[in-house]
Scaffold this motif. Structure first.
Motif, mmCIF file in Angstrom:
data_model
loop_
_atom_site.group_PDB
_atom_site.id
_atom_site.type_symbol
_atom_site.label_atom_id
_atom_site.label_comp_id
_atom_site.label_asym_id
_atom_site.label_seq_id
_atom_site.Cartn_x
_atom_site.Cartn_y
_atom_site.Cartn_z
ATOM 1 N N ASP A 297 0.803 -1.029 -0.037
ATOM 2 C CA ASP A 297 -0.033 -0.052 -0.112
ATOM 3 C C ASP A 297 0.946 1.275 -0.004
ATOM 4 O O ASP A 297 0.489 2.051 -0.467
ATOM 5 C CB ASP A 297 -0.993 0.046 1.193
ATOM 6 N N HIS A 298 2.180 1.353 0.766
ATOM 7 C CA HIS A 298 2.918 2.405 0.529
ATOM 8 C C HIS A 298 3.261 2.524 -1.026
ATOM 9 O O HIS A 298 3.263 3.711 -1.376
ATOM 10 C CB HIS A 298 4.298 2.035 1.265
ATOM 11 N N LEU A 299 3.761 1.436 -1.678
ATOM 12 C CA LEU A 299 4.352 1.789 -2.966
ATOM 13 C C LEU A 299 2.943 2.070 -4.018
ATOM 14 O O LEU A 299 3.124 2.774 -4.782
ATOM 15 C CB LEU A 299 4.627 0.431 -3.525
ATOM 16 N N GLN A 300 1.625 1.293 -3.735
ATOM 17 C CA GLN A 300 0.388 1.885 -4.365
ATOM 18 C C GLN A 300 0.121 3.346 -4.304
ATOM 19 O O GLN A 300 -0.222 4.156 -5.401
ATOM 20 C CB GLN A 300 -0.817 1.201 -3.620
ATOM 21 N N ALA A 301 0.378 4.163 -3.108
ATOM 22 C CA ALA A 301 0.307 5.511 -3.047
ATOM 23 C C ALA A 301 1.608 6.126 -3.691
ATOM 24 O O ALA A 301 1.118 7.249 -4.402
ATOM 25 C CB ALA A 301 0.670 5.898 -1.451
ATOM 26 N N ALA A 302 2.435 5.711 -3.713
ATOM 27 C CA ALA A 302 3.606 6.473 -4.497
ATOM 28 C C ALA A 302 3.645 6.304 -6.018
ATOM 29 O O ALA A 302 3.785 7.243 -6.651
ATOM 30 C CB ALA A 302 5.303 5.743 -3.979
ATOM 31 N N VAL A 303 2.920 5.019 -6.470
ATOM 32 C CA VAL A 303 2.686 4.882 -7.808
ATOM 33 C C VAL A 303 1.551 5.551 -8.370
ATOM 34 O O VAL A 303 1.685 6.131 -9.528
ATOM 35 C CB VAL A 303 2.466 3.431 -7.982
ATOM 36 N N SER A 304 0.612 5.598 -7.595
ATOM 37 C CA SER A 304 -0.548 6.493 -7.948
ATOM 38 C C SER A 304 -0.273 7.896 -8.017
ATOM 39 O O SER A 304 -0.708 8.642 -8.964
ATOM 40 C CB SER A 304 -1.654 6.511 -6.823
ATOM 41 N N ASN A 305 0.452 8.593 -7.226
ATOM 42 C CA ASN A 305 1.084 9.708 -7.267
ATOM 43 C C ASN A 305 2.066 10.077 -8.544
ATOM 44 O O ASN A 305 1.897 11.188 -9.365
ATOM 45 C CB ASN A 305 1.725 10.233 -5.873
ATOM 46 N N THR A 306 2.793 9.278 -8.822
ATOM 47 C CA THR A 306 3.819 9.267 -9.942
ATOM 48 C C THR A 306 2.960 9.377 -11.153
ATOM 49 O O THR A 306 3.503 10.005 -12.146
ATOM 50 C CB THR A 306 4.872 8.108 -9.932
#
Length: 277
Positions: free
Chosen positions: A183-192
């Motif tokens: 979920d941490h990476l999901q947030a980062a990928v979503s923002n990117t």
């Protein structure tokens, strides 16, 4: 396009390095990772097409998107096995969180009778409330005792941990690692990828500290997180209670610190705020 691919691969390399470290430590070999990567590529390609309004993408579409040949795509006929439990559905975790929330309001509730009358607080009541009666309280208590988070003496259960971190259970630790980092990476990928809504994703970084200073900072973060954790648990519990029937929204809020001795002399730098949000 070539430069964009180079950047993306460099980012993937940074993300994958600790994943590969974990894999090697667990005895995972290249063939295992290759098979896993192929399966994930196909699943994510299918989801990508579905988000574009194609509910059942064909073999050619999946092949073009992933770069895998049609034979490899055809061989993928079932979903990836999930041998790890889903942490968000753990009755033990829900019971522990609710108990911690009650403890923040009344310190005397650290010790509870396993079973008691309807008018008295008890572990049985907490477990029934957190699991909505779907899991027997004895099953939940045994699991918390196994994870060394609760002890039981003479009909009384006592909290012995200050956070649901099942360090004595490798399977549970791997499940939490998978869910939290995902979920941490999901947030980062979503923002990117500039998806909406924008997710909160921030950190602060400094180099040139002593390891003792790093540990002092981590201790400060732990103290602040303890307070915020209780506030979040209360607000989430309230929101779940007010949610309309059939609501399917989910949220995970996390925090982390990481430090290491990079070795050799280093030059001190002022803390740098990373602007991503």
């Amino acid at each position: 396009m070539e430069q964009r691919l180079t950047w993306a691969l460099a980012a993937c390399a940074r993300v994958l390095r600790p994943v590969v470290r974990l894999a090697l430590a667990m005895g995972v070999k290249h063939p295992h990772l290759e098979e896993l990567l192929r399966d994930v590529l196909i699943e994510e390609a299918r989801r990508s097409w579905q988000r574009q309004g194609v509910p059942h993408p064909n073999l050619s579409q999946l092949s073009v998107t992933t770069g895998l040949n049609r034979k490899a795509v055809t061989a993928k006929v079932r979903a990836i096995d999930e041998p790890l439990p889903h942490t968000e559905s753990s009755a033990a975790a829900k019971t522990f969180t609710l108990w911690m929330q009650m403890l923040s309001e009344d310190p005397s509730l650290r010790r509870l009778p396993v079973a008691a009358g309807a008018a008295a607080p008890s572990f049985e009541a907490v477990a029934r409330m957190s699991s909505r009666g779907n899991v027997h309280h004895r099953t939940i208590l045994d699991e918390l005792i196994r994870l060394n988070m609760v002890s039981e003496t003479d009909g009384t259960a006592e909290l012995t941990g200050d956070g649901f971190v099942p360090t004595g259970d490798l399977q549970s630790m791997l499940a939490f690692l998978g869910d939290n980092v995902r979920d941490h990476l999901q947030a980062a990928v979503s923002n990117t990828l500039t998806e909406q809504p924008r997710m909160l994703e921030r950190s602060v970084y400094a180099r040139g500290l002593s390891l003792q200073a790093c540990e002092d900072i981590q201790r400060l973060v732990r103290q602040r997180w303890s307070v915020l954790h209780q506030e979040l648990a209360q607000e989430m519990s309230r929101s779940v209670g007010l949610a309309p029937a059939g609501a399917e929204g989910r949220i995970r809020v996390g925090i982390y610190t990481y430090y290491e001795d990079e070795g050799g002399p280093s030059t001190s730098h002022l803390p740098q705020q990373e602007p991503k949000e």
